[in-house]
Motif scaffolding. Structure first.
Motif, mmCIF file in Angstrom:
data_model
loop_
_atom_site.group_PDB
_atom_site.id
_atom_site.type_symbol
_atom_site.label_atom_id
_atom_site.label_comp_id
_atom_site.label_asym_id
_atom_site.label_seq_id
_atom_site.Cartn_x
_atom_site.Cartn_y
_atom_site.Cartn_z
ATOM 1 N N LEU A 68 0.868 -1.174 0.000
ATOM 2 C CA LEU A 68 0.000 0.000 0.000
ATOM 3 C C LEU A 68 0.902 1.220 0.000
ATOM 4 O O LEU A 68 1.772 1.351 0.879
ATOM 5 C CB LEU A 68 -0.903 -0.003 1.239
ATOM 6 C CG LEU A 68 -1.733 1.244 1.500
ATOM 7 C CD1 LEU A 68 -2.785 1.431 0.405
ATOM 8 C CD2 LEU A 68 -2.402 1.161 2.858
ATOM 9 N N ASP A 69 0.720 2.083 -0.980
ATOM 10 C CA ASP A 69 1.558 3.283 -1.111
ATOM 11 C C ASP A 69 3.046 2.930 -1.062
ATOM 12 O O ASP A 69 3.840 3.560 -0.362
ATOM 13 C CB ASP A 69 1.207 4.320 -0.042
ATOM 14 C CG ASP A 69 -0.194 4.878 -0.243
ATOM 15 O OD1 ASP A 69 -0.642 4.964 -1.409
ATOM 16 O OD2 ASP A 69 -0.836 5.233 0.748
ATOM 17 N N ARG A 70 3.401 1.895 -1.799
ATOM 18 C CA ARG A 70 4.781 1.414 -1.965
ATOM 19 C C ARG A 70 5.412 0.850 -0.702
ATOM 20 O O ARG A 70 6.606 0.609 -0.648
ATOM 21 C CB ARG A 70 5.675 2.492 -2.566
ATOM 22 C CG ARG A 70 5.226 2.918 -3.935
ATOM 23 C CD ARG A 70 6.184 3.913 -4.506
ATOM 24 N NE ARG A 70 5.657 4.432 -5.762
ATOM 25 C CZ ARG A 70 6.404 4.777 -6.768
ATOM 26 N NH1 ARG A 70 7.701 4.675 -6.695
ATOM 27 N NH2 ARG A 70 5.853 5.235 -7.864
ATOM 28 N N PRO A 74 2.525 -5.703 6.498
ATOM 29 C CA PRO A 74 3.008 -6.694 7.463
ATOM 30 C C PRO A 74 2.421 -8.073 7.116
ATOM 31 O O PRO A 74 1.360 -8.167 6.497
ATOM 32 C CB PRO A 74 2.471 -6.208 8.806
ATOM 33 C CG PRO A 74 1.688 -4.983 8.549
ATOM 34 C CD PRO A 74 1.714 -4.667 7.106
ATOM 35 N N ASP A 75 3.090 -9.130 7.510
ATOM 36 C CA ASP A 75 2.653 -10.492 7.187
ATOM 37 C C ASP A 75 1.204 -10.748 7.579
ATOM 38 O O ASP A 75 0.439 -11.328 6.805
ATOM 39 C CB ASP A 75 3.549 -11.529 7.873
ATOM 40 C CG ASP A 75 4.914 -11.627 7.223
ATOM 41 O OD1 ASP A 75 5.070 -11.218 6.059
ATOM 42 O OD2 ASP A 75 5.841 -12.118 7.894
ATOM 43 N N TRP A 76 0.809 -10.315 8.777
ATOM 44 C CA TRP A 76 -0.555 -10.582 9.232
ATOM 45 C C TRP A 76 -1.589 -9.937 8.316
ATOM 46 O O TRP A 76 -2.664 -10.484 8.107
ATOM 47 C CB TRP A 76 -0.748 -10.152 10.688
ATOM 48 C CG TRP A 76 -0.497 -8.697 10.947
ATOM 49 C CD1 TRP A 76 0.666 -8.141 11.352
ATOM 50 C CD2 TRP A 76 -1.433 -7.625 10.809
ATOM 51 N NE1 TRP A 76 0.532 -6.776 11.486
ATOM 52 C CE2 TRP A 76 -0.754 -6.433 11.147
ATOM 53 C CE3 TRP A 76 -2.775 -7.548 10.440
ATOM 54 C CZ2 TRP A 76 -1.374 -5.189 11.116
ATOM 55 C CZ3 TRP A 76 -3.388 -6.297 10.415
ATOM 56 C CH2 TRP A 76 -2.697 -5.151 10.751
ATOM 57 N N ALA A 77 -1.284 -8.781 7.739
ATOM 58 C CA ALA A 77 -2.229 -8.097 6.854
ATOM 59 C C ALA A 77 -2.235 -8.728 5.461
ATOM 60 O O ALA A 77 -3.289 -8.828 4.821
ATOM 61 C CB ALA A 77 -1.888 -6.621 6.764
ATOM 62 N N ARG A 78 -1.075 -9.157 4.981
ATOM 63 C CA ARG A 78 -1.005 -9.784 3.651
ATOM 64 C C ARG A 78 -1.792 -11.082 3.601
ATOM 65 O O ARG A 78 -2.247 -11.484 2.543
ATOM 66 C CB ARG A 78 0.447 -10.060 3.257
ATOM 67 C CG ARG A 78 1.178 -8.813 2.803
ATOM 68 C CD ARG A 78 2.470 -9.176 2.128
ATOM 69 N NE ARG A 78 3.257 -10.086 2.954
ATOM 70 C CZ ARG A 78 4.459 -9.812 3.404
ATOM 71 N NH1 ARG A 78 5.046 -8.691 3.102
ATOM 72 N NH2 ARG A 78 5.098 -10.689 4.143
ATOM 73 N N LYS A 79 -1.974 -11.734 4.734
ATOM 74 C CA LYS A 79 -2.720 -12.991 4.761
ATOM 75 C C LYS A 79 -4.220 -12.779 4.575
ATOM 76 O O LYS A 79 -4.925 -13.691 4.159
ATOM 77 C CB LYS A 79 -2.460 -13.733 6.075
ATOM 78 C CG LYS A 79 -1.046 -14.250 6.187
ATOM 79 C CD LYS A 79 -0.805 -14.909 7.524
ATOM 80 C CE LYS A 79 0.645 -15.355 7.627
ATOM 81 N NZ LYS A 79 0.949 -15.914 8.943
ATOM 82 N N THR A 80 -4.716 -11.588 4.912
ATOM 83 C CA THR A 80 -6.169 -11.383 4.875
ATOM 84 C C THR A 80 -6.640 -10.348 3.861
ATOM 85 O O THR A 80 -7.798 -10.399 3.459
ATOM 86 C CB THR A 80 -6.687 -10.960 6.260
ATOM 87 O OG1 THR A 80 -6.035 -9.755 6.661
ATOM 88 C CG2 THR A 80 -6.458 -12.048 7.291
ATOM 89 N N GLN A 94 -11.508 -8.555 1.062
ATOM 90 C CA GLN A 94 -11.390 -8.313 2.488
ATOM 91 C C GLN A 94 -10.294 -7.285 2.701
ATOM 92 O O GLN A 94 -9.198 -7.415 2.161
ATOM 93 C CB GLN A 94 -11.056 -9.607 3.242
ATOM 94 C CG GLN A 94 -11.063 -9.420 4.735
ATOM 95 C CD GLN A 94 -10.935 -10.740 5.491
ATOM 96 O OE1 GLN A 94 -10.964 -11.804 4.907
ATOM 97 N NE2 GLN A 94 -10.795 -10.634 6.791
ATOM 98 N N ALA A 95 -10.616 -6.247 3.458
ATOM 99 C CA ALA A 95 -9.650 -5.194 3.770
ATOM 100 C C ALA A 95 -9.183 -5.397 5.199
ATOM 101 O O ALA A 95 -9.602 -4.686 6.103
ATOM 102 C CB ALA A 95 -10.265 -3.813 3.585
ATOM 103 N N VAL A 96 -8.355 -6.373 5.433
ATOM 104 C CA VAL A 96 -7.822 -6.779 6.727
ATOM 105 C C VAL A 96 -8.900 -7.455 7.575
ATOM 106 O O VAL A 96 -8.899 -8.670 7.701
ATOM 107 C CB VAL A 96 -7.114 -5.638 7.480
ATOM 108 C CG1 VAL A 96 -6.440 -6.151 8.735
ATOM 109 C CG2 VAL A 96 -6.097 -4.941 6.599
ATOM 110 N N ARG A 125 -6.502 -4.275 15.579
ATOM 111 C CA ARG A 125 -5.132 -4.284 15.068
ATOM 112 C C ARG A 125 -4.967 -3.579 13.726
ATOM 113 O O ARG A 125 -3.953 -2.954 13.480
ATOM 114 C CB ARG A 125 -4.686 -5.736 14.947
ATOM 115 C CG ARG A 125 -3.265 -5.919 14.549
ATOM 116 C CD ARG A 125 -2.906 -7.362 14.783
ATOM 117 N NE ARG A 125 -1.723 -7.751 14.066
ATOM 118 C CZ ARG A 125 -1.213 -8.947 14.108
ATOM 119 N NH1 ARG A 125 -1.790 -9.877 14.814
ATOM 120 N NH2 ARG A 125 -0.143 -9.236 13.438
ATOM 121 N N GLY A 126 -5.963 -3.667 12.863
ATOM 122 C CA GLY A 126 -5.774 -3.151 11.517
ATOM 123 C C GLY A 126 -6.741 -2.080 11.079
ATOM 124 O O GLY A 126 -6.893 -1.832 9.886
#
Length: 166
Positions: A68-70, A74-80, A94-96, A125-126
């Protein structure tokens, strides 16, 4: 960089013509102002240091947000954080924490995403990241193929969201 003042007019006209051809008589115009489509205009293709490949590529399918914006998520966000472009000009993802859906129209590198709706679950968290993702999607005006099976959604030539096919 030169961008037309009405980049979505031609795209809206195409969306209306397509809706008429498939028998959707009450389809709304796809321009951001909600007004009737204006005469066709063009948008100059904007490239980001040669990494974007404009033109035909398959947008349909499932994509996972990687940046996001280059900034790499984080890993936890990329999973969802995901988006799925359907063949009927709809998308969902899904946006987190929360699910969302919207309509989209695309012609070449031009894309508009509108009527975004999302669930409103608590997201400790997100929450901030989720809001940034949804705001970026609302402002997207172009799409390009990136490296390593990615797409880049940009606003006025600035890459905002990078998704990788999964």
């Amino acid at each position: 960089m030169k961008i037309s003042h009405r980049p979505f007019a031609a795209l809206a006209a195409v969306a209306l013509m397509t809706a008429a051809m498939v028998g959707a008589p009450n389809a709304a115009p796809l321009n951001r102002s909600g007004s009737a489509p204006a005469a066709a205009t063009t948008v100059e293709q904007v490239k980001d240091k040669g990494q974007h490949k404009p033109g035909r590529f398959d947008l349909q399918g499932s994509w996972r947000l990687v940046a996001l914006d280059r900034e790499t998520l984080p890993d936890w966000a990329r999973k969802t954080a995901t988006i799925n472009f359907e063949s009927d000009s709809r998308l969902a993802g899904q946006a987190v924490c929360n699910n969302f859906s919207a309509r989209y129209a695309r012609r070449g590198s031009e894309i508009i995403i509108q009527d975004i709706v999302s669930t409103k679950k608590y997201c400790e968290r997100g929450a901030s990241l989720e809001e940034q993702i949804l705001n970026a999607l609302r402002r997207v005006d172009s799409v390009a193929a990136g490296e390593n099976d990615t797409i880049i959604l940009s606003t006025r030539g600035t890459p905002r969201l990078r998704y990788r096919r999964y």
